[in-house]
Scaffold this active site. Structure first.
Site, PDB file in Angstrom:
ATOM      1  N   ARG A 119       0.871  -1.184   0.000  1.00  0.00           N
ATOM      2  CA  ARG A 119       0.000   0.000   0.000  1.00  0.00           C
ATOM      3  C   ARG A 119       0.897   1.218   0.000  1.00  0.00           C
ATOM      4  O   ARG A 119       1.681   1.417   0.939  1.00  0.00           O
ATOM      5  CB  ARG A 119      -0.917   0.004   1.228  1.00  0.00           C
ATOM      6  CG  ARG A 119      -1.628   1.325   1.433  1.00  0.00           C
ATOM      7  CD  ARG A 119      -2.741   1.256   2.452  1.00  0.00           C
ATOM      8  NE  ARG A 119      -3.857   0.494   1.932  1.00  0.00           N
ATOM      9  CZ  ARG A 119      -5.063   0.433   2.516  1.00  0.00           C
ATOM     10  NH1 ARG A 119      -5.297   1.109   3.626  1.00  0.00           N
ATOM     11  NH2 ARG A 119      -6.025  -0.287   1.985  1.00  0.00           N
TER      12      ARG A 119
ATOM     13  N   HIS B  87      -7.353   0.790  -6.333  1.00  0.00           N
ATOM     14  CA  HIS B  87      -7.508  -0.097  -5.162  1.00  0.00           C
ATOM     15  C   HIS B  87      -8.100  -1.421  -5.684  1.00  0.00           C
ATOM     16  O   HIS B  87      -9.227  -1.793  -5.350  1.00  0.00           O
ATOM     17  CB  HIS B  87      -8.414   0.564  -4.119  1.00  0.00           C
ATOM     18  CG  HIS B  87      -8.388  -0.066  -2.765  1.00  0.00           C
ATOM     19  ND1 HIS B  87      -7.556  -1.138  -2.451  1.00  0.00           N
ATOM     20  CD2 HIS B  87      -9.084   0.209  -1.624  1.00  0.00           C
ATOM     21  CE1 HIS B  87      -7.756  -1.463  -1.181  1.00  0.00           C
ATOM     22  NE2 HIS B  87      -8.672  -0.680  -0.665  1.00  0.00           N
TER      23      HIS B  87
ATOM     24  N   GLN C 252      -9.722  -4.326  -3.508  1.00  0.00           N
ATOM     25  CA  GLN C 252     -11.048  -3.985  -2.988  1.00  0.00           C
ATOM     26  C   GLN C 252     -12.131  -4.312  -4.017  1.00  0.00           C
ATOM     27  O   GLN C 252     -13.195  -4.825  -3.678  1.00  0.00           O
ATOM     28  CB  GLN C 252     -11.092  -2.486  -2.639  1.00  0.00           C
ATOM     29  CG  GLN C 252     -12.434  -2.028  -2.118  1.00  0.00           C
ATOM     30  CD  GLN C 252     -12.748  -2.597  -0.750  1.00  0.00           C
ATOM     31  OE1 GLN C 252     -11.954  -2.490   0.167  1.00  0.00           O
ATOM     32  NE2 GLN C 252     -13.935  -3.196  -0.590  1.00  0.00           N
TER      33      GLN C 252
ATOM     34  N   ASP D 172     -17.557   6.361  -1.104  1.00  0.00           N
ATOM     35  CA  ASP D 172     -16.262   6.261  -0.415  1.00  0.00           C
ATOM     36  C   ASP D 172     -16.026   7.606   0.267  1.00  0.00           C
ATOM     37  O   ASP D 172     -16.679   8.612  -0.053  1.00  0.00           O
ATOM     38  CB  ASP D 172     -15.158   5.957  -1.457  1.00  0.00           C
ATOM     39  CG  ASP D 172     -13.780   5.773  -0.835  1.00  0.00           C
ATOM     40  OD1 ASP D 172     -13.699   5.438   0.363  1.00  0.00           O
ATOM     41  OD2 ASP D 172     -12.783   5.970  -1.562  1.00  0.00           O
TER      42      ASP D 172
ATOM     43  N   CYS E  23     -16.307   0.638   0.720  1.00  0.00           N
ATOM     44  CA  CYS E  23     -15.088  -0.118   1.024  1.00  0.00           C
ATOM     45  C   CYS E  23     -14.696  -0.024   2.493  1.00  0.00           C
ATOM     46  O   CYS E  23     -13.969  -0.875   2.989  1.00  0.00           O
ATOM     47  CB  CYS E  23     -13.947   0.335   0.120  1.00  0.00           C
ATOM     48  SG  CYS E  23     -13.394   2.023   0.428  1.00  0.00           S
TER      49      CYS E  23
ATOM     50  N   ARG F 151     -12.884  -9.385   1.274  1.00  0.00           N
ATOM     51  CA  ARG F 151     -11.467  -9.035   1.063  1.00  0.00           C
ATOM     52  C   ARG F 151     -10.603 -10.267   1.305  1.00  0.00           C
ATOM     53  O   ARG F 151      -9.664 -10.556   0.550  1.00  0.00           O
ATOM     54  CB  ARG F 151     -11.034  -7.905   2.018  1.00  0.00           C
ATOM     55  CG  ARG F 151     -11.687  -6.555   1.777  1.00  0.00           C
ATOM     56  CD  ARG F 151     -11.252  -5.949   0.457  1.00  0.00           C
ATOM     57  NE  ARG F 151      -9.816  -5.754   0.371  1.00  0.00           N
ATOM     58  CZ  ARG F 151      -9.148  -4.729   0.882  1.00  0.00           C
ATOM     59  NH1 ARG F 151      -9.800  -3.759   1.512  1.00  0.00           N
ATOM     60  NH2 ARG F 151      -7.831  -4.624   0.753  1.00  0.00           N
TER      61      ARG F 151
END
Ligand code: CP
Ligand code: NVA
Length: 309
Positions: A101, A128, A131, A224, A264, A292
């Site tokens: 990340r 991402h 996700q 988000d 998410c 996930r």
């Protein structure tokens, strides 16, 4: 052959389906694949904070029979300026894969260029993709399939989630709409890549500044945070322009009667989503978070198999 997963279109539509089918299998039988038995190690590195990604990779790698080396990069020599090229060469000697990340997409691309083991994007400023695999798994569970469904994202159209939902969503044959305020629209290069991918799958991409148009008839509603990691001090007003895009009962009432809501997480109730919606009957965010684990395990199994074949 060595493969990386740095952005959503690193998997072809057929490969994405393979990974999602394996994710569903692994959800039913979590310990049925043990490619890391030994245990072999995977590096899981963070330049930014994380809860779900950290725990799901750590738990998932253990279930695959392996050992996760989970590290905040600030405590490594990367934080002191050791080059990504040298770091990649070194990791390749110790580990079976590297999950990272970080900030710029260019950083993970550089690491991957010099790595002889698979590199997985655990979130950058631009994408991402792990996700979105979990999101697609959740959509398949609730809707049976993804092709032809209408998915609308509300909020910062220029962030990692908007970009990955577009690129990953059209890869799954979906009609993806990004509803975002002026000044927060998606990167034109990602829109172009998504439209090219949509040509192959029958999906489509629409960008609008009208949240009501976006909500009308949608099968999947997504939002988000308005302030992504690293944007806290970017000097932009991330409140007033976003308020009409809040995912609330009013917007949800325009969607299909069986529409589901994804986020998410972490969520900020009263900002991008109301408590009524995220804690309400259409919300599938806890299954989405759980997925996930399954989706990333499937991805790792798939990447390791490609590398060993
Ligand atoms: N959704 C997600 O990536 O959560 P974390 O930031 O907690 O990992
Ligand atoms: N767009 C958010 C996603 C968090 C999982 C961020 O980058 O902070």
């Amino acid at each position: 052959m060595l493969r990386h997963f740095l952005r959503d279109d690193d998997l072809t539509p057929a490969e994405q389906t393979e990974v999602l089918e394996l994710a569903a299998e692994l959800k039913k039988a979590p310990l049925s694949r043990r490619p890391l038995e030994g245990p072999l190690s995977i590096a899981v590195l963070f330049d930014k904070t994380s809860t779900r990604t950290r725990f799901s990779f750590d738990a998932g790698i253990a279930q695959l029979g392996g050992h996760a080396i989970v590290v905040d990069t600030g405590s490594t020599q990367i934080g002191k300026g050791e080059t990504l090229e040298d770091t990649a060469r070194m990791f390749s000697r110790f580990t079976e894969a590297v999950v990272w990340r970080t900030y710029g997409q260019d950083r993970i691309e550089t690491l991957a260029e010099h790595s002889t083991v698979p590199v997985v994007n655990a979130l950058t400023d631009t994408f991402h993709p792990c996700q979105i695999l979990a999101d697609l798994q959740t959509i398949r569970e609730n809707k049976g399939a993804t092709a032809g469904l209408r998915m609308t994202y509300f909020g910062d159209g220029a962030n990692n989630m908007a970009h990955s939902l577009m690129l990953g969503g059209v890869t799954a044959g979906m009609h993806v709409t990004i509803a975002s305020p002026t000044g927060f629209t998606p990167d034109p290069q990602v829109v172009a890549a998504s439209r090219a991918r949509a040509e192959e799958t029958g999906g489509s991409v629409t960008v609008t500044d009208d949240p009501r148009t976006g909500a009308t008839g949608a099968d999947v509603l997504v939002t988000d945070t308005w302030v992504s990691m690293g944007q806290e001090d970017d000097g932009k007003d991330r409140e007033a322009p976003f308020r009409p895009f809040q995912l609330n009962d009013d917007l949800v009432s325009l969607a299909d009667t069986d529409a589901i809501v994804l986020h998410c997480l972490p969520a900020y109730r009263g900002k991008e989503i109301t408590a009524e919606v995220i804690d309400g009957p259409r919300s599938v965010v806890w299954d989405e978070a759980e997925n996930r684990l399954h989706a990333q395990k499937a991805l790792l199994v798939w990447l390791l198999e490609q590398g060993r074949s």
